[in-house]
Design an enzyme around this catalytic site. Sequence first.
Site, PDB file in Angstrom:
ATOM      1  N   ASP A  46      -9.532  -6.962 -19.430  1.00  0.00           N
ATOM      2  CA  ASP A  46      -9.629  -8.088 -20.368  1.00  0.00           C
ATOM      3  C   ASP A  46      -8.240  -8.414 -20.908  1.00  0.00           C
ATOM      4  OD1 ASP A  46     -10.166  -9.906 -22.359  1.00  0.00           O
ATOM      5  OD2 ASP A  46     -11.691  -8.693 -23.363  1.00  0.00           O
TER       6      ASP A  46
ATOM      7  N   HIS B  67       0.812  -1.212   0.000  1.00  0.00           N
ATOM      8  CA  HIS B  67       0.000   0.000   0.000  1.00  0.00           C
ATOM      9  C   HIS B  67       0.848   1.265   0.000  1.00  0.00           C
ATOM     10  CE1 HIS B  67      -3.456   2.430   0.173  1.00  0.00           C
ATOM     11  NE2 HIS B  67      -4.210   1.700   0.963  1.00  0.00           N
TER      12      HIS B  67
ATOM     13  N   SER C 149     -25.627  11.213  -5.043  1.00  0.00           N
ATOM     14  CA  SER C 149     -24.896  10.487  -6.077  1.00  0.00           C
ATOM     15  C   SER C 149     -25.050   8.985  -5.859  1.00  0.00           C
ATOM     16  CB  SER C 149     -23.415  10.858  -6.044  1.00  0.00           C
ATOM     17  OG  SER C 149     -22.810  10.369  -4.853  1.00  0.00           O
TER      18      SER C 149
END
Length: 449
Positions: free
Chosen positions: A395, A158, A273
Amino acid sequence: MKITQVCPVSPASASGSQKSLPLTFFDILWLRLPPVQRIFFYEFPHPTHLFFNTLLPKLKQSLSLALGHFFPLAGTLTWPHESNKPIIKSTIDDSVSLTVAESDVDFNHLSGTHQCEATESHHLLSNLTISDEKASVLALQVTLFPNSGLSIGITSHHVVLDGRTSTNFVKSWAYLCSKLGESSSACDLPPELIPFYDRGIIKDPCELDTKYVNDWLKQGGPDNRSLMIWDLQVPEGSSRGLFHLSRSDIDKIKQLVLSKQKGEKKKKNLHLSSYVCSVAYAWVCKVKAEEIENKYVMLGLNIDGRHHLEPPLPPTYFGNCTGLRLAIAETREIVGENGMVVAVEVLNEALETLKDGVLSGAENWSSWLLDGLVHFDVKTIGVAGSPRFEVYSTDFGWGRPKKVEMASIDKTAAFCLSDSKNGDGIEIGFVSKKEAMEAFTSLFVKGLA
């Protein structure tokens, strides 16, 4: 599970000089937090030999090409004695460990969205090599489920990269894999994926890096320069679930909040939102399901600061650029009749402070992470991931993922938000005790009926 090989993959086009990349205060903030772990599940209903003879060589070659662009990921995190903060050091001998394995576990079970044990997918991930003196940055594992599917497990440090950078790397690897053999320019990335390394664009007039470093040095200190991460454990009996909010579900939540507001004196115009509504809904369900008894409940929100800074950073900035915001409410109000309104209101209040700049309150971020609000009776819940990362568009050349799972939330008890597999709405990953998970599922479904 059978491990068939563990191989180092080096960056392509490595230069002959040693490089180092300094850390900013955005990076240092996460110094000893556990790695972020994601698993991408792909359908691959083909025999084993096709994977080893065709697919695996392409994965290795494209990984090498991707690391040529993302060279710090093959480097080492270290803290030289002559440096006042850790650095990422890169050399021509760098590599990333790629583990290749075969599993006889039911692929459809692991890649499904039903409730399951939180640790069931852990064998699909490799660990970073970390000591007091140095740490690897990235560890990868590709696991084949013969005649059914495969998974790609990503473990990333991280302190070196946030969710945006991690996602950009995986998408770059996938892009290069899908383009192999097409042309001589197959090793090039499109502009929207090329990493941006200029650290000088991030200003630190308040010397936040010094404050954050000093706060970490005091942890186990008084001069603790260890790079060992926190050893958080998965609570015994934890279950994992993946929940979907379609656009119509999110519209229902918006209408629910608006109707509840009309029933009482309307305080303010709320920003409803999809993100706010989804987080608020999951938060209320979780607090009720887990029967939290603390006086207060708090959400820790991660905000991508790239476009909030002045000047703004490009989306491809390499590293961490995440700001923190806290949304706090009384537990009794969250579980009350108007809990959704309260949740949305406090989320709005927290996000409203972005108008003061993403660094507003940054002097307190390390204290929040390291000490929490110890003088209050507060239950803290984190929110990880983002639908904007569009993880389901990753992909490699054989189709979109069947499922993307953030495995690291089982240790941090955070929610994980992402785009959805079918492109309709938002997915929410959640880990809790089995009984609480069943209650959460019931509340989640009934609230949308």
